[in-house]
Design a protein around this motif. Structure first.
Motif, PDB file in Angstrom:
ATOM      1  N   GLN A 110       0.830  -1.209   0.000  1.00  0.00           N
ATOM      2  CA  GLN A 110       0.000   0.000   0.000  1.00  0.00           C
ATOM      3  C   GLN A 110       0.865   1.260   0.000  1.00  0.00           C
ATOM      4  O   GLN A 110       0.393   2.339   0.315  1.00  0.00           O
ATOM      5  CB  GLN A 110      -0.924  -0.016   1.223  1.00  0.00           C
ATOM      6  N   PHE A 111       2.139   1.078  -0.349  1.00  0.00           N
ATOM      7  CA  PHE A 111       3.099   2.188  -0.409  1.00  0.00           C
ATOM      8  C   PHE A 111       3.297   2.843   0.954  1.00  0.00           C
ATOM      9  O   PHE A 111       3.593   4.034   1.035  1.00  0.00           O
ATOM     10  CB  PHE A 111       2.671   3.220  -1.461  1.00  0.00           C
ATOM     11  N   GLU A 112       3.123   2.048   2.024  1.00  0.00           N
ATOM     12  CA  GLU A 112       3.399   2.537   3.364  1.00  0.00           C
ATOM     13  C   GLU A 112       4.859   2.243   3.709  1.00  0.00           C
ATOM     14  O   GLU A 112       5.464   1.302   3.188  1.00  0.00           O
ATOM     15  CB  GLU A 112       2.480   1.859   4.394  1.00  0.00           C
ATOM     16  N   LEU A 113       5.416   3.027   4.619  1.00  0.00           N
ATOM     17  CA  LEU A 113       6.800   2.869   5.041  1.00  0.00           C
ATOM     18  C   LEU A 113       6.819   2.201   6.413  1.00  0.00           C
ATOM     19  O   LEU A 113       6.379   2.784   7.409  1.00  0.00           O
ATOM     20  CB  LEU A 113       7.491   4.236   5.104  1.00  0.00           C
ATOM     21  N   VAL A 114       7.309   0.957   6.444  1.00  0.00           N
ATOM     22  CA  VAL A 114       7.361   0.182   7.680  1.00  0.00           C
ATOM     23  C   VAL A 114       8.794  -0.282   7.912  1.00  0.00           C
ATOM     24  O   VAL A 114       9.402  -0.902   7.035  1.00  0.00           O
ATOM     25  CB  VAL A 114       6.420  -1.040   7.639  1.00  0.00           C
ATOM     26  N   LEU A 115       9.317   0.016   9.097  1.00  0.00           N
ATOM     27  CA  LEU A 115      10.683  -0.348   9.445  1.00  0.00           C
ATOM     28  C   LEU A 115      10.694  -1.452  10.491  1.00  0.00           C
ATOM     29  O   LEU A 115       9.778  -1.571  11.307  1.00  0.00           O
ATOM     30  CB  LEU A 115      11.439   0.871   9.978  1.00  0.00           C
ATOM     31  N   HIS A 116      11.755  -2.237  10.460  1.00  0.00           N
ATOM     32  CA  HIS A 116      11.936  -3.348  11.389  1.00  0.00           C
ATOM     33  C   HIS A 116      12.533  -2.790  12.678  1.00  0.00           C
ATOM     34  O   HIS A 116      13.739  -2.762  12.860  1.00  0.00           O
ATOM     35  CB  HIS A 116      12.875  -4.381  10.751  1.00  0.00           C
ATOM     36  N   GLY A 117      11.664  -2.277  13.556  1.00  0.00           N
ATOM     37  CA  GLY A 117      12.166  -1.640  14.758  1.00  0.00           C
ATOM     38  C   GLY A 117      11.110  -1.478  15.830  1.00  0.00           C
ATOM     39  O   GLY A 117       9.913  -1.639  15.579  1.00  0.00           O
ATOM     40  N   SER A 118      11.562  -1.175  17.035  1.00  0.00           N
ATOM     41  CA  SER A 118      10.669  -0.885  18.150  1.00  0.00           C
ATOM     42  C   SER A 118      10.681   0.620  18.408  1.00  0.00           C
ATOM     43  O   SER A 118      11.538   1.349  17.902  1.00  0.00           O
ATOM     44  CB  SER A 118      11.127  -1.644  19.409  1.00  0.00           C
ATOM     45  N   ALA A 119       9.730   1.096  19.208  1.00  0.00           N
ATOM     46  CA  ALA A 119       9.662   2.528  19.513  1.00  0.00           C
ATOM     47  C   ALA A 119       9.011   2.745  20.864  1.00  0.00           C
ATOM     48  O   ALA A 119       8.088   2.017  21.254  1.00  0.00           O
ATOM     49  CB  ALA A 119       8.881   3.275  18.431  1.00  0.00           C
ATOM     50  N   VAL A 120       9.497   3.771  21.580  1.00  0.00           N
ATOM     51  CA  VAL A 120       8.949   4.148  22.882  1.00  0.00           C
ATOM     52  C   VAL A 120       8.688   5.643  22.885  1.00  0.00           C
ATOM     53  O   VAL A 120       9.168   6.379  22.019  1.00  0.00           O
ATOM     54  CB  VAL A 120       9.901   3.768  24.032  1.00  0.00           C
ATOM     55  N   SER A 143      12.518  -2.518  28.469  1.00  0.00           N
ATOM     56  CA  SER A 143      13.217  -1.850  29.570  1.00  0.00           C
ATOM     57  C   SER A 143      12.596  -0.489  29.863  1.00  0.00           C
ATOM     58  O   SER A 143      12.391  -0.126  31.030  1.00  0.00           O
ATOM     59  CB  SER A 143      14.703  -1.700  29.218  1.00  0.00           C
ATOM     60  N   PHE A 144      12.283   0.264  28.818  1.00  0.00           N
ATOM     61  CA  PHE A 144      11.603   1.550  29.016  1.00  0.00           C
ATOM     62  C   PHE A 144      10.172   1.331  29.508  1.00  0.00           C
ATOM     63  O   PHE A 144       9.703   2.019  30.423  1.00  0.00           O
ATOM     64  CB  PHE A 144      11.591   2.342  27.715  1.00  0.00           C
ATOM     65  N   ALA A 145       9.467   0.376  28.887  1.00  0.00           N
ATOM     66  CA  ALA A 145       8.045   0.185  29.189  1.00  0.00           C
ATOM     67  C   ALA A 145       7.810  -0.285  30.615  1.00  0.00           C
ATOM     68  O   ALA A 145       6.777   0.028  31.210  1.00  0.00           O
ATOM     69  CB  ALA A 145       7.440  -0.815  28.200  1.00  0.00           C
ATOM     70  N   THR A 146       8.751  -1.023  31.191  1.00  0.00           N
ATOM     71  CA  THR A 146       8.587  -1.514  32.558  1.00  0.00           C
ATOM     72  C   THR A 146       9.139  -0.551  33.593  1.00  0.00           C
ATOM     73  O   THR A 146       9.112  -0.835  34.790  1.00  0.00           O
ATOM     74  CB  THR A 146       9.275  -2.882  32.724  1.00  0.00           C
ATOM     75  N   THR A 147       9.619   0.604  33.146  1.00  0.00           N
ATOM     76  CA  THR A 147      10.093   1.634  34.087  1.00  0.00           C
ATOM     77  C   THR A 147       9.310   2.935  33.905  1.00  0.00           C
ATOM     78  O   THR A 147       9.811   4.019  34.208  1.00  0.00           O
ATOM     79  CB  THR A 147      11.603   1.890  33.914  1.00  0.00           C
ATOM     80  N   GLY A 148       8.085   2.813  33.366  1.00  0.00           N
ATOM     81  CA  GLY A 148       7.171   3.948  33.369  1.00  0.00           C
ATOM     82  C   GLY A 148       7.010   4.709  32.077  1.00  0.00           C
ATOM     83  O   GLY A 148       6.292   5.711  32.047  1.00  0.00           O
ATOM     84  N   TYR A 149       7.632   4.249  30.989  1.00  0.00           N
ATOM     85  CA  TYR A 149       7.524   4.952  29.709  1.00  0.00           C
ATOM     86  C   TYR A 149       6.690   4.126  28.734  1.00  0.00           C
ATOM     87  O   TYR A 149       6.874   2.910  28.618  1.00  0.00           O
ATOM     88  CB  TYR A 149       8.921   5.213  29.129  1.00  0.00           C
ATOM     89  N   GLU A 150       5.780   4.777  28.045  1.00  0.00           N
ATOM     90  CA  GLU A 150       4.916   4.065  27.104  1.00  0.00           C
ATOM     91  C   GLU A 150       5.710   3.536  25.916  1.00  0.00           C
ATOM     92  O   GLU A 150       6.688   4.144  25.481  1.00  0.00           O
ATOM     93  CB  GLU A 150       3.812   5.002  26.594  1.00  0.00           C
ATOM     94  N   PHE A 151       5.266   2.392  25.390  1.00  0.00           N
ATOM     95  CA  PHE A 151       5.852   1.897  24.151  1.00  0.00           C
ATOM     96  C   PHE A 151       4.820   1.985  23.038  1.00  0.00           C
ATOM     97  O   PHE A 151       3.604   1.892  23.275  1.00  0.00           O
ATOM     98  CB  PHE A 151       6.385   0.469  24.316  1.00  0.00           C
ATOM     99  N   LEU A 152       5.297   2.184  21.826  1.00  0.00           N
ATOM    100  CA  LEU A 152       4.431   2.285  20.652  1.00  0.00           C
ATOM    101  C   LEU A 152       4.365   0.967  19.881  1.00  0.00           C
ATOM    102  O   LEU A 152       3.307   0.563  19.423  1.00  0.00           O
ATOM    103  CB  LEU A 152       4.941   3.381  19.711  1.00  0.00           C
ATOM    104  N   THR A 153       5.515   0.342  19.704  1.00  0.00           N
ATOM    105  CA  THR A 153       5.560  -0.900  18.941  1.00  0.00           C
ATOM    106  C   THR A 153       6.788  -1.695  19.333  1.00  0.00           C
ATOM    107  O   THR A 153       7.816  -1.131  19.726  1.00  0.00           O
ATOM    108  CB  THR A 153       5.573  -0.625  17.420  1.00  0.00           C
ATOM    109  N   ASP A 154       6.654  -2.990  19.244  1.00  0.00           N
ATOM    110  CA  ASP A 154       7.762  -3.901  19.491  1.00  0.00           C
ATOM    111  C   ASP A 154       8.487  -4.215  18.187  1.00  0.00           C
ATOM    112  O   ASP A 154       9.692  -4.451  18.170  1.00  0.00           O
ATOM    113  CB  ASP A 154       7.221  -5.186  20.123  1.00  0.00           C
ATOM    114  N   ASP A 155       7.757  -4.221  17.098  1.00  0.00           N
ATOM    115  CA  ASP A 155       8.332  -4.495  15.786  1.00  0.00           C
ATOM    116  C   ASP A 155       7.319  -4.043  14.744  1.00  0.00           C
ATOM    117  O   ASP A 155       6.133  -4.010  14.994  1.00  0.00           O
ATOM    118  CB  ASP A 155       8.629  -5.988  15.627  1.00  0.00           C
ATOM    119  N   GLY A 156       7.801  -3.706  13.565  1.00  0.00           N
ATOM    120  CA  GLY A 156       6.894  -3.191  12.555  1.00  0.00           C
ATOM    121  C   GLY A 156       6.553  -1.739  12.832  1.00  0.00           C
ATOM    122  O   GLY A 156       5.431  -1.397  13.216  1.00  0.00           O
TER     123      GLY A 156
END
Length: 321
Positions: A110-120, A143-156
């Motif tokens: 669908q011409f979307e840009l998807v990277l192989h990565g996590s994000a917080v 590590s960030f998510a279990t110390t009080g910071y939100e995560f966006l994605t683990d992969d994709g």
């Protein structure tokens, strides 16, 4: 597993992977994997050299075969997916494959840009971690998510251009971890996704102790995970051609031979690579070093925020529970 056909919207499984319903997804009846007439145009291999996935063209559409697990058909435009499990494979395994392997590939159609990565989420913006499998992307996110910071994605990591910046969009509210990272980071009270048939990784579901962000966030930094043997934490800028090559190596693309798609993908990555947001992160791969790694990342991100917003006062703080 239940052999009846079921249909749902992709967004019901992926959460808010995008701002629209990406695709129609149907789980079909089980079937064996018959030999196909044409050879695959691409394959994925395991570390031992054996093939675990093969990709075929079927007319204008695609078939992704995960050997001894399932076949997935993907429409030419990436908006329709059908899963055909091999007899005896669990529904959880099929959903796992769909979320982590098929959805990013369908998005590329669908011409979307998807990277192989996590994000917080740090403050009001996102930072992402890119690297090869096993480099520590999920461990850093957890590590960030279990110390009080939100995560966006683990992969994709799905990116959307918004004016002069990029937004990082949330995906499925879970993180996959190998046993050692799971033991080191995740409390016994955490909720888990049922085990799957092809990976020993644990899928930990978001909860009050590991909060998932449901909102897109402006992307501030992308860190390429570097030297596994580093003795200390170091962060250095990555620019131009090097940034382009690294993002290319860490991007999802179903058909690397189709000229129109390849040209569009390269243009997207070239535009992204012009942003001054890329850095190489080297750090010791030890769990007792993770607090130091988090501190270095937050300090680096805070300095960038203060540089860009000299007239504002803001700090990177954990989310309130």
């Amino acid at each position: 597993m239940n052999t009846s056909r079921s249909t749902t919207r992709c967004s019901e499984l992926t959460g808010q992977f995008t701002e629209k319903a990406l695709t129609e997804y149907s789980l079909e009846q089980v079937r064996t994997q018959s030999t196909l007439a044409e050879p695959p145009f691409s394959t994925w291999t395991r570390p031992d050299g054996s093939t675990w996935a093969s990709f075929f063209r079927v007319g204008v559409d695609y078939l992704a075969r995960f050997h001894e697990l399932a076949d997935f058909t993907i429409s030419e435009n990436g908006k329709s997916i059908c899963a055909y499990p091999v007899p005896g494979v669990s529904k959880e395994t099929i959903e796992h494959l769909f979320l982590n392997q098929i959805t990013p590939l369908a998005l590329s159609r669908q011409f979307e840009l998807v990277l192989h990565g996590s994000a917080v989420v740090l403050g009001d913006f996102a930072v992402a971690f890119l690297g090869f499998s096993g480099s520590g992307k999920s461990t850093l996110a957890a590590s960030f998510a279990t110390t009080g910071y939100e995560f966006l994605t683990d992969d994709g990591l799905l990116l959307k251009k918004a004016g002069q910046e990029y937004l990082a969009l949330p995906s499925h509210p879970s993180i996959r971890l190998w046993d050692d990272s799971h033991r080191a980071l995740i409390p016994d009270t955490a909720r888990h996704f049922q085990g799957v048939d092809y990976t020993p990784k644990n899928r930990v579901l978001a909860d009050d102790a590991m909060v998932h962000s449901k909102q897109p966030r402006p992307l501030r930094h992308i860190y390429f995970l570097g030297d596994n043997a580093a003795d200390s934490v170091s962060i250095s800028a990555v620019m131009g051609r090097e940034a382009l090559i690294e993002t290319l190596k860490n991007s999802f693309l179903l058909d690397v031979e189709e000229q129109e798609m390849l040209s569009c993908h390269f243009k997207q990555l070239s535009t992204l690579a012009q942003q001054p947001i890329f850095f190489r992160l080297n750090y010791p791969r030890r769990y007792d070093a993770l607090p130091q790694v988090r501190e270095a990342i937050m300090k680096h991100a805070q300095q960038a925020f203060e540089h860009d917003n000299a007239d504002q006062h803001a700090t990177i703080s954990p989310v309130a529970n």
